[in-house]
Every structure is written in C-alpha cells, then in structure tokens.
Write an enzyme that holds these catalytic residues in place. Structure first.
Site, PDB file in Angstrom:
ATOM      1  N   GLU A 157     -25.390  12.189   2.681  1.00  0.00           N
ATOM      2  CA  GLU A 157     -24.479  10.896   2.971  1.00  0.00           C
ATOM      3  C   GLU A 157     -25.273  10.110   3.977  1.00  0.00           C
ATOM      4  O   GLU A 157     -25.049   8.913   3.921  1.00  0.00           O
ATOM      5  CB  GLU A 157     -23.108  11.738   3.551  1.00  0.00           C
ATOM      6  N   LYS A 196     -25.916   6.089   3.433  1.00  0.00           N
ATOM      7  CA  LYS A 196     -25.691   4.990   4.426  1.00  0.00           C
ATOM      8  C   LYS A 196     -26.676   4.184   4.710  1.00  0.00           C
ATOM      9  O   LYS A 196     -26.509   2.877   4.556  1.00  0.00           O
ATOM     10  CB  LYS A 196     -24.851   5.471   5.638  1.00  0.00           C
ATOM     11  N   GLU A 218     -27.769   2.067   1.897  1.00  0.00           N
ATOM     12  CA  GLU A 218     -26.587   1.053   1.454  1.00  0.00           C
ATOM     13  C   GLU A 218     -26.459  -0.294   2.304  1.00  0.00           C
ATOM     14  O   GLU A 218     -26.154  -1.275   1.685  1.00  0.00           O
ATOM     15  CB  GLU A 218     -25.116   1.736   1.660  1.00  0.00           C
ATOM     16  N   TRP A 276       0.954  -1.125  -0.142  1.00  0.00           N
ATOM     17  CA  TRP A 276       0.053  -0.138  -0.056  1.00  0.00           C
ATOM     18  C   TRP A 276       0.705   1.272  -0.003  1.00  0.00           C
ATOM     19  O   TRP A 276       1.574   1.619   0.984  1.00  0.00           O
ATOM     20  CB  TRP A 276      -0.790  -0.002   1.161  1.00  0.00           C
ATOM     21  N   ASN A 311       7.343  -3.877   6.057  1.00  0.00           N
ATOM     22  CA  ASN A 311       6.139  -3.005   6.358  1.00  0.00           C
ATOM     23  C   ASN A 311       6.541  -2.095   7.176  1.00  0.00           C
ATOM     24  O   ASN A 311       7.145  -2.234   8.399  1.00  0.00           O
ATOM     25  CB  ASN A 311       5.080  -3.929   6.932  1.00  0.00           C
ATOM     26  N   LYS A 318     -16.791  -2.405  -3.828  1.00  0.00           N
ATOM     27  CA  LYS A 318     -16.311  -1.371  -3.352  1.00  0.00           C
ATOM     28  C   LYS A 318     -15.841  -0.317  -4.524  1.00  0.00           C
ATOM     29  O   LYS A 318     -16.187   0.966  -4.352  1.00  0.00           O
ATOM     30  CB  LYS A 318     -15.042  -1.969  -2.391  1.00  0.00           C
TER      31      LYS A 318
END
Lengths: 404, 610
Positions: B483, B487, B490, B79, B105, B605
C-alpha cells in the site's frame, strides 16, 4: 451592512537575541532573505489574502521607518511599540492599539511561509463555527517549538518546548485567530501557552495544517534555510534591464538580477540565485546555487560563494571561498579567506541538520559573520565559526567553532 | 454528510436563472455527498420538485433540474447514511399536501418516535428518511397556528439530533426558513437576493458577504431581508457578524488543510471511530457465512486489494481460514472452479469498480454467496450482494485512497475476529480482547499521525530526488508495504515496488546501489529478527535504508539510516498504525516534488471501465 475585515496583529518586536551576531545593530526582522526583509514576507502574504487592517508591534525605530516607507501606501498599517519584553506583552499592546473587539489574527513577524499557509487558517476559521484556529506545522526537529496535541480534531493542549518522550511532532506555526479575551489571560499573568491551553479547554479551538514551506527565522543558520526555500521557488529568471552583464559572463538556471547590478567578465552564476540591486559581481567569480547577494554587496574577483547569504553592503575579497555562510550587514571578508563547510562527524547543530546520516552529516554549515565584522585576508574559518559583530580578525587567523 | 443550498431572489436580480445557480452550487457541494440530488422551488404558488438518484450531472440530464422555474429555490445533494439512495429518498421532502418542502443535512435521532406520532395523526410518509418528519411536523403545527414561522419554530424545537435545514412553503412564497444544530450552515448576502448553504463555495460566485449561522439559531431569508433568532425566540442582530470572503472557492471545502489528501489522512481517527460505531449485526452475519463457506475468495482492485491481503493474512493466522485473494480484473481465472459452496468477499470503496462488479456477477452466476464491503451505501456492488458491510469513512475526494483503506482493514479485522470465535480458533475471552484492541484503532491512528508527520516531512526532502524505491515487509507488513509503494507511485510519481523482505534476495536486490531507498516495515512480531538480516543486506550495498519501527526499538534503529518511530500497538491493529506514516510520506514527497496530490495524472477516483 458592510463587510467586516479581520484585524491582524503582526509581532515584530523583541531583541532577536538568538540571531546574534547578525542582529547586532540591525533588528532581526530587517535582515534579508532573497531580496526581501523578513518582515516583508508576512506582510506581503497578508496583503495577498486581502487583509489590510494590520497592527505591527515593534520595539525598534528602524522597523517603523522601514515599514512606513515600504508598506505605508499599500496597507492600512498602524505601528505600536512594546515597552516591556515578551510575546504576551506584544499581543496585549497590539490588541489595545487595534481596538479589536471579537477575534483577532495574530501573526509572528519572523515566520517565512507561503501565502496559502495564511489562507488555510482563514479558511478554517471562516468555514467552520469555531472560536479559534492555530496554524500547525509538522516538524522533524521540533525541540525549540511549542508542540500541539490534539484529540478528535480539536486542539487538546500545547506543550512548551518539549524535551522528553515524543508525543507529537506538530509545532505551533505562528499564525493564530483567537478570541480577543486572550488578553484577559495575560492580565492574570498567564503565558501564551497557558492561555492557549485554558482556551482549548473552554472553547472550540482547531488546528489548521500547513504542509508547504515554513521556517521560523530565529537562529543565524535559519537564514540559509529560508534562503534555500525561497530561491527554489524561482521558476524562471528575471533580469532587470538596468543591470549590466558583461558579454563573457555566464548565467545559468533560475536567477533574479535586480537594477544596477554589475556582473563582470567571466563571472559564472549558477541558479537558483538572487543578485540584488547595486551589487558588484567581480571578474571570474563563481556564484553557486542558493546564494543571495543582497543590495549593495560586493563579490571580489575570482571569489566563490555557495549556499550563502550576503547581507546588504557586505563584501567578499578576491579569491575567497565561502560556503553555507551568512555574511552580516556591512561585514567584510578579506581576500583568500576560506570557510571549511563540511561538518566533521558527530557534530550536531540543531535546526540546520535535518537528516543525520550516521558517520557523515548531510547538512553543512560554514561561518556566521556578525554585523560590520572584518575577517582579515587569508583566514580560515572552521565549520560553525561565529565572528562577533564589529570585531576585527587579523589576517591569516584560524577560527574554530565558537559557541554562541 | 449532505449538502444543502437555497436562494431567494427578486426577478432579474441575477442574470442566471435561480435553478441553474442552485444546480451549480450543488456541484460545488458534491464533495459532501453525491448519491442523489434534488431541487424544489415555488412557482405560481405551488411547490415544484425534481429529484432523483445519481450524480448531479446524470439527474440533471434526465430531469432537467436547471429548468425548474421560480425565484425561491432550494437544493440538496445526498450522502446516504439512513435509507438507501433512491428517487423517493432523495431530498427535498414534502408534507402531505405538498405545501412545504424541506432539505436537510444531519440526522434526526428521534425521527422514529416523531414518525409514529405523526402517522397516528394521519400523516402519510413517502420515504424511508428521517428528514420527512420535518415537513409533516410543520404541517401538524400549522393546524394550531396560522403563523408559519411559529409552526416552524415549534417543529425545530421537537427535533433531536443534528440538522441544517432549508424550508420553503407556499404560505410564505418569498422566504426560505432555516435552522441549524451541529451541521454547518452559512447565509450569503447579495443585492436583491440572499443565500443559505452548507458551505461557502456553493454561492461564492454570487456573493462574498457571509454570516455563519450558530447552533440553535433559526430564521429566514427573503430577497431583501435576513432574520435570525436565538433558541428563546429573541431576534438577533447580525450586522456585526458579517464577514467578507477574499479567497478562492476551492479552498473552503478543505477547511484548514492545503489538500484533500492531507485532510483525509488526518480524518482517519474519526473515520475509524464512525466505522467502529457502524459495525452491527452484519459483521456477525458475514462471519457466519464465511464459517460455512468451503472456500473464501477475496476480490478487489488497487488499495482495496491491499486491504484484502491484510484480511487474507488475518483470516489465515487468527481464524485458521486460508483465503484466496485476487485482483478483480483477473476473475476469469476462477470461472470454472467456483461452486455454490464458495463465498466471494468483494471490497470496493465506491461500490462501482467495474472489475470487481464483473467478478461479483461471475461468481454469482456460479452460485457463490457474495459479501461486499463498501463505503457508498446501495452502490452497484452492494446492490448485487447477499450481504454488505459498510465502512463509514465519509466521502473521499482525494484520488489516492487513504481513510477508506484503514477503515476497510478495521472492518475486515472485525469480521475475522468473529469468524475465529465461531470456528473455535479463539475463545470468548480472546475475542473480547481482540475486539477491545480494535476499538483503540482511532486513538492509535491519531497518535501515529501526530508523532510521525514531522520527521516524515523532513525525510521527504531526501526521497524527493530519487527515481525508485523498494518497500519491504514481512508477515502482515507485506500488504502494508504494498500500500505504501502504491501511494508513492500514485501521487509522487516515483517508481516503487513492494516485496516480502525475504524475496528481495531473489532478484530485486540486483538494482540496489548507493543511495537507493529501501523502506522497511518493521513490526514487533515473530519476523523481527529476520528483517534485521534484510536491513543488513541492503546496508551492505549502501542503500538508503528507512525503517518504520515501534517506539523504543533499538536494534533495527541502529542499522537504519532514517528511523520513523510509531506508537506501540497490538499486532492486529498494526496495519492501522503503520499505514498513515506511509500515506504521509507519499504526500510530502509529492509536495516536495511540486505536484498536486489531489489530482494525480492519469488516475480517476472510481474506475468504471474494464
């Protein structure tokens, strides 16, 4: 190299004063919720998470006998008595008895929650490099709990039973993993809250969060809420082949019926409900949602019970109506007794009125009937009426709400 | 965040080839990062490396990670924080001669000094990463010492920063060397094989016996041996640190939370703090570009669009710069009117949202300047942008965006404040004051969560039986309401619509009847008195009115059926104060209704198809 299991101490002692009059003559942790004793809930969860090395701290011989008979074979349980009062004493006694050297899991014996709540604590501990974990549960009515404040993900401090402005709604959830030297703090006379606060400063203690069902069964009405939480998890009916259900009885919705229960003609049972072993459900009676009829309890003909807990061997007379009521161990309610379970406006009963809508209350409370109490025929119980253990209420009495 | 894993195995100790075990382990660590991946092994006394940019599945398809031979294998999933994702920057990294391979990491803070030192001594670097100094540092140490472990120990002592390391070398071909400081590292004990990994699930299919490595410990594993020593070089016995894991692999990644979504809601203070720290000169550059723009368009989809609406409100009110926000998939609307004097600010958490990418390309073709805001370094949209600002929320696993929303809002607010200063809307003092207020965002989010979660958990029970809900707000509360409604849709599958509260009279109120839930975003701003009127309208129709109010509020609270009090906070950070309770409300209603918040039905996602 042998795997080392976490030793666990379950705190199941103490007199359970807040639970009176239900806990008179019977230890609180042996009261029943949907077919299981309160103490069975933490023990079965611990077993499911794979923890077997358990020390239970108790103060009553009855608890020892019960645990021995129910769990003695499946768990490696040792029992130890606490002589003095207090949670600090209980933890101290437990640590000494279990001979643990590093970290210890401490579990309240009167918390009913899911197995996953124990798992989140274990996960947090095993997958991070911390000295301790405290289960944290957000609560709307947190007044009677220790409250956790955190900072940058770490536990900052615990405030004991706050009353003043709200800083946090995160309650101590009754499952901990802590360094064993918490005992030294108790030796120095610190309370558990003080000890945790000292540890939070000196060590790395984190919160594990739980968002599912959770209830600390401390007050009589907590039994009703616990009952509701457990019964609503029943997904499908389970009816023992050794139960007798007469052919005109009606059973609807998820329901558990245990061995040797007898459900007479024209009885209607609307789930979710629990009908324990050796119970008798009389002719034409109506058992409504979120009711548990525990082992050996009797419901008379044409009686109605809604959102009630009937503790073992209690009974309800013919044509009685009880709602939102806990009937204590071996207590009996005479024929035609009625509980009025709608609260008049403005009455606040903490921890049982989750949402208060102005002018009307959504939560309801009927009566609390103490151990072996007898309520005479035709009596009327106002909301929140409490009947003392072993008392006898003459027929046609009117019982108003009584402070505990 | 990155994930590392390694295995040392005897031949035939496990039936699965070690490289396959490592690849599967990396998939379990994908939550720690997923922009590039790599594997190294020792075979015939040589180090074999396969690595590349992309998701594990893609890289495996191209480079056959599974096919790497050897019994000692390390792997890494990345990442990116420093150094863009690329084949070169993917781990493992090697020394000049290719005799040492490292997975790491963490962040080496003094890597620049070390790199200079090593380059002066003739080491050649292949990547832009901090990690690459480690193999070279060990190589350098081996000039003086013949013992590899000694050279490794010396190298680790020179590192500043955080690290969990896995190192293989041809000099000790049956070992993996490890070290840890501030980044997680676990050793897994098998029969004829041992593991190291960032997290337990990576190897949980093969062993349940683990030892957690502590900070400053170093050591090595071989197929039949595990060696630990402390910072002073004294060996440590681990026999009493072995633990047996008895739980399902999936749960460990959540480290103390029942769901990723709850974890990510609670991570917001840290995500906001990291984002604040990461906001650099790009923010000022972005403000300059916006200053010179004729028109500013804001493009995004889903939650990111709501962040754009917050930005639109702030830019109009604070910086007197009205903007044109639109939902990315509707970019065609503007295709004939965009010019090279316009700027498009594109917001996408993943940086891969196809609709937003299409909008970016379209605007770019018309000559517009592109600024993007993303959480994934060097993803598609940033690559095609003229300037990118990154939120540093860390990987977000829950499908419902939570911490990425508040970090987007914070970044956009910072850009707005800089723009407002440049165009003279605010003076130096006001700029400082507003930036100071933004710097409290992490604290505010933390307090907001801590204070509201309990009451929200209780209210969720009442809301869980409903089929519909309205979310109403005014001013900057409108995008916050939107928002919140998103949520609830969703993850709790309750139909929820958000409107400016003033709009409710123009239609929506027709549906309101007894018990219909209406949630109000009530802020202590110039809309307060108006929203009181809206509450009255709904109460008059027996709606179930729920209000999020600032602490100390009286008037609105008296009119509401349910009150959620949030800490008082400066107006500019109010979306960051008010959003976490709405996220929590959706989460708890979802739990109460018995759904899994991490896996909402029908949703992905990252949306990469138009």
């Amino acid at each position: 190299m042998i795997g080392r299991r976490l030793k666990t101490i379950v705190l199941a002692g103490g007199p359970g004063i807040n639970m009176r009059p239900l806990s008179d003559g019977i230890p609180k942790v042996l009261l029943k919720v949907a077919g299981k004793s309160i103490i069975d809930y933490p023990l079965s969860s611990l077993k499911e998470t794979g923890i077997t090395d358990i020390t239970v701290v108790i103060s009553d011989k009855m608890v020892e006998e019960y645990i021995e008979s129910k769990w003695g074979r499946s768990l490696d349980i040792s029992i130890v008595y606490q002589e003095k009062k207090g949670i600090e004493e209980a933890i101290k006694v437990g640590i000494e008895a279990s001979n643990v050297r590093e970290n210890v899991m401490i579990v309240y014996g009167d918390v009913i929650t899911s197995t996953n709540a124990y798992s989140v604590v274990l996960d947090a501990y095993l997958s991070t490099n911390v000295d301790g974990v405290v289960l944290t549960v957000p609560l709307g009515q947190y007044e009677t709990y220790g409250i956790i404040l955190w900072e940058n993900g770490l536990l900052k401090k615990i405030v004991e039973k706050p009353v003043t402005p709200q800083e946090s709604s995160m309650a101590v959830g009754g499952v901990f993993i802590l360094p064993v030297d918490i005992r030294d703090h108790f030796e120095r006379g610190h309370t558990i809250t003080e000890a945790l606060n000292i540890m939070a400063r000196e060590r790395k203690i984190i919160s594990a969060f739980w968002s599912g069902i959770w209830i600390d069964v401390g007050f009589p009405w907590d039994i009703l809420e616990a009952n509701r939480l457990i019964l609503r998890q029943i997904r499908e009916s389970r009816i023992s082949s050794r139960a007798t259900i007469e052919n005109t009885a009606v059973i609807k919705g998820p329901i558990v019926v245990e061995d040797n229960a007898y459900i007479d003609h024209y009885a209607v049972i609307k789930g979710p409900a629990y009908i324990g072993p050796n119970t008798f459900i009389g002719m034409g009676s109506f058992i409504r949602e979120f009711t548990s009829v525990e082992e050996g309890a009797v419901i008379g003909a044409h009686a109605e019970a809604r959102r009630c807990s009937l503790q073992p061997e209690s009974s309800i007379g013919s044509s009685a109506f009880i709602g939102d009521t806990v009937v204590g161990y071996k207590a009996s309610i005479g024929p035609n007794v009625v509980t009025l379970n709608v609260l008049p406006s403005g009455v606040k009963i903490s921890r049982v009125t989750p949402i208060r809508v102005r002018g009307k209350s959504i939560a309801k409370l009927g009566g609390i009937i103490g151990t072996e109490a007898k309520v005479g025929a035709g009596s009327i119980l106002y909301p929140g009426a409490v009947i003392r253990a072993y008392s006898w209420i003459p027929p046609l009495s009117i019982i108003e709400r009584e402070e505990l | 965040m990155c994930g590392i894993i390694g295995i040392c195995s005897l031949k035939d100790a496990v039936s699965t080839p070690p490289a396959l075990i490592i690849r599967r382990g990396l998939e379990k660590l994908e939550y720690r990062g997923y922009d590039s991946v790599g594997i190294a092994s020792i075979h015939d006394n040589k180090i074999i490396i396969r690595k590349g940019k992309g998701k594990i599945r893609e890289v495996n398809a191209h480079k056959r990670l599974d096919g790497v031979p050897g019994l000692v294998v390390i792997g890494h999933t990345r990442w990116a924080t420093h150094g863009r994702p690329s084949d070169e920057n993917a781990h493992p990294h090697i020394d000049c001669k290719g005799e040492i391979a490292v997975v790491h990491n963490g962040i080496i803070q003094n890597y620049y000094q070390l790199k200079q030192y090593l380059e002066e001594r003739g080491h050649r670097f292949r990547s832009e990463t901090d990690t690459e100094v480690i193999p070279h540092l060990i190589e350098e140490g081996l000039k003086r010492s013949r013992c590899f472990f000694e050279a490794f120990r010396e190298a680790v002592r020179k590192l500043k920063g955080s690290y969990a390391l896995g190192v293989i070398t041809v000099f000790e071909p049956d070992k993996i060397f490890f070290a840890r400081k501030d980044s997680p590292l676990i050793v897994g004990l098998g029969n004829g094989y041992n593991f190291i990994a960032s997290d337990i699930p990576a190897f949980l299919d093969y062993t349940r016996k683990i030892v957690v490595v502590h900070d400053h410990e170093i050591g090595y594993i071989s197929p039949h041996e595990v060696y630990f020593e402390d910072i002073n070089g004294r060996s440590i016995s681990i026999s009493n640190r072995i633990r047996l894991i008895d739980w399902t692999p999936e749960m460990a990644a959540k480290a103390g939370y029942p769901h990723f979504m709850l974890k990510e809601i609670h991570e917001q203070p840290i995500a906001l703090a990291n984002t604040l720290r990461g906001l650099g000169v790009e923010v000022e550059k972005a403000a300059e570009i916006l200053l010179n723009a004729e028109r500013v368009f804001l493009a995004a989809a889903g939650t990111s669009y709501h962040a754009c609406l917050v930005a639109d409100y702030l830019m109009s009110t604070v910086a007197s710069k009205p903007t044109i926000p639109f939902i990315s998939s509707e970019y065609k609307k503007y295709r004939n009117c965009v010019t090279e004097r316009d700027v498009l600010l594109a917001v996408s958490q993943s940086g891969e949202t196809i609709d937003t990418l299409m909008a970016v390309r379209n605007f770019k073709n018309r000559g517009a300047t592109i600024i993007s805001l993303s959480n994934v370094i060097e993803s598609a949209i940033p690559r095609e942008s003229d300037l990118t600002i990154y939120t540093r929320a860390g990987p977000e696993i829950g499908v419902a965006a939570t911490k990425t929303f508040t970090t987007q809002v914070l970044s956009l607010a910072a850009i707005t404040v800089n723009l407002a200063f440049l165009n003279g809307s605010i003076d130096r003092m006001e700029r400082k004051e507003l930036l100071d207020q933004l710097s409290y965002a992490p604290k505010i989010a933390e307090k907001s969560i801590m204070v509201t979660e309990g009451i929200i958990r209780e209210f969720s029970r009442e809301l869980s039986n409903k089929n519909n809900a309205y979310y109403l707000g005014r001013g900057i509360g409108v995008p916050v309401a939107m928002e919140g409604a998103l949520k609830l849709k969703e993850i709790a599958y309750i139909h929820a619509e958000a409107y400016p509260a003033g709009e409710s009279k123009h239609g929506p109120i027709a549906l309101v009847e007894q018990g219909f839930p209406v949630l109000f975003i009530i802020m202590d701003d110039n809309n307060y008195t108006h929203i009181l009127g809206n509450i009255e309208e709904m109460s008059a129709r027996d709606a179930l009115t729920i209000g999020i109010v600032p602490e100390g509020d009286k008037e609105a609270s008296e009119k509401l059926t349910m009150v959620i009090k949030v800490p008082r906070s400066p107006w500019i950070t109010s979306p960051i104060t008010y959003t976490p309770p709405l996220q929590l409300l959706a989460y708890y209603v979802c739990i109460e209704r018995g759904y899994d918040p991490d896996k909402p039905r029908n949703l992905a996602k990252t949306v990469t198809v138009e």
